[in-house]
Design an enzyme around this catalytic site. Structure first.
Site, PDB file in Angstrom:
ATOM      1  CG  HIS A 158      -2.095  -0.914   1.096  1.00 46.15           C
ATOM      2  ND1 HIS A 158      -2.034  -2.234   1.483  1.00 46.15           N
ATOM      3  CD2 HIS A 158      -3.353  -0.719   0.613  1.00 46.15           C
ATOM      4  CE1 HIS A 158      -3.196  -2.813   1.256  1.00 46.15           C
ATOM      5  NE2 HIS A 158      -4.012  -1.923   0.726  1.00 46.15           N
ATOM      6  CE  LYS A 199      -3.877  -0.478   4.680  1.00 44.25           C
ATOM      7  NZ  LYS A 199      -5.206   0.134   4.903  1.00 44.25           N
TER       8      LYS A 199
END
EC number: 1.17.1.8
Length: 254
Positions: free
Chosen positions: A142, A146
Site C-alpha cells: 500500500h 496507510k
C-alpha cells in the site's frame, strides 16, 4: 432515492466516493462529516455526526476507528443502517460493531472491491486442500501514508485461510534473523511505499510448483463503487451483520 451521509467526506476515499456517486441514478450523498468543514462541497458538511440535521437513509463510513462510538449511537438513535469501510479496529471497536449489528443493519468489509472478495471466496474452497502440500504466504502493498499494517484486507484473507484449515495454524508477521519456516505458519508481510493503491498476493509454494493469486487495485474508484453498491444493498435490510459475501451470493455462484 437512497440518501447517504458520508463520514470522512474529505479524505482520499471520501472524495472518490463523492465523484463515483454521480454515476448512480438511485442514490445521492445528502451530507458529509469531516473535521475540515471549510472545503467546498456539493452537500452540507458537519464537524461531527451529532451536528448533522439532514434526513438520510444510510451512513457510509470511510474514516478512522475513533469515529465509531458516535456513529453507533447515531445509528441506534435514528434506526439507520451503516456501511463500515474503516479498518484497524481494536477489541473495543469490534465489540461495538457486534452489538450495533443486533440493533440495526451493519455492512462491513475490509475491502469493498468485488474482485478481492471473489478471491476470498475462492480461498475458502481451496486452502484446506492446498495446505497439505503448500506453504502459504500473503504479501500486501500500500501507499506510504496507510496507517494500519498489515492491511485489513490481508487479515481478512489470512483469517479466511486459517478458518478453512482444520489443523492449527499461526500468523507470522514478517521474518528476521534465523527464520526457518514452520509448516503451521501463514506468513503475512506488509510493504509501504509511494502511492500504491493496494496489492494483495496470496502465494501457495509447493514442491516443484507455485500457485499465486493476485489482486491489484488500479484506482480507488473500485472501492468507492463497491461501497456505494453496499449502500444500495443494506438499505431496507433487517438488523444483522452483512458483508461482500452477501452481495456476491446474490449475483455469483461459486
Amino acid at each position: 432515492m437512497i440518501r447517504i451521509i458520508l463520514n470522512g467526506c474529505f479524505g482520499k476515499m471520501g472524495k472518490m466516493v463523492t465523484q463515483a456517486s454521480y454515476k448512480f441514478e438511485n442514490l445521492t450523498i445528502v451530507a458529509g462529516i469531516d473535521v475540515n468543514t471549510n472545503t467546498t462541497s456539493p452537500y452540507p458538511v458537519f464537524n461531527n455526526i451529532d451536528e448533522c440535521n439532514i434526513d438520510a437513509d444510510v451512513i457510509l463510513d470511510f474514516s478512522r476507528p475513533a469515529a465509531l462510538p458516535s456513529l453507533a449511537k447515531y445509528c441506534i438513535k435514528n434506526n439507520m443502517p451503516i456501511v463500515i469501510c474503516t479498518t484497524g479496529f481494536d477489541l473495543e471497536g469490534e465489540n461495538i460493531i457486534s452489538n450495533l449489528s443486533k440493533k440495526v443493519a451493519v455492512f462491513r468489509s475490509a475491502n469493498m472491491s468485488v474482485g478481492i472478495n471473489v478471491i476470498n471466496n475462492i480461498l475458502k474452497k481451496i486452502s484446506s486442500y492446498l495446505y497439505k502440500g503448500f506453504d502459504i504466504e500473503i504479501i500486501e502493498k500500500h501507499h506510504n501514508q496507510k496507517i494500519d499494517a498489515p492491511s485489513g484486507t490481508a487479515l481478512m484473507l489470512a483469517n479466511t485461510i486459517k478458518s478453512s484449515i482444520e489443523e492449527e495454524t499461526i500468523f507470522s508477521h514478517g521474518r528476521v534473523g534465523e527464520c526457518k519456516r514452520h509448516k503451521k505458519e501463514i506468513g503475512i508481510h506488509a510493504i509501504r511505499g509511494g502511492n500504491i493503491v493496494g496489492e494483495h498476493d496470496i502465494i501457495f509454494a509447493g514442491q516443484g510448483e507455485i500457485i499465486e493469486i493476485k489482486h491489484s487495485a488500479i484506482s480507488r474508484e473500485v472501492f468507492a463503487i463497491g461501497a456505494l453498491d453496499a449502500c444500495k444493498f443494506i438499505h431496507g435490510k433487517q438488523n444483522g451483520l452483512y458483508n461482500m459475501d452477501n452481495i456476491i451470493d446474490e449475483n455469483i455462484s461459486l
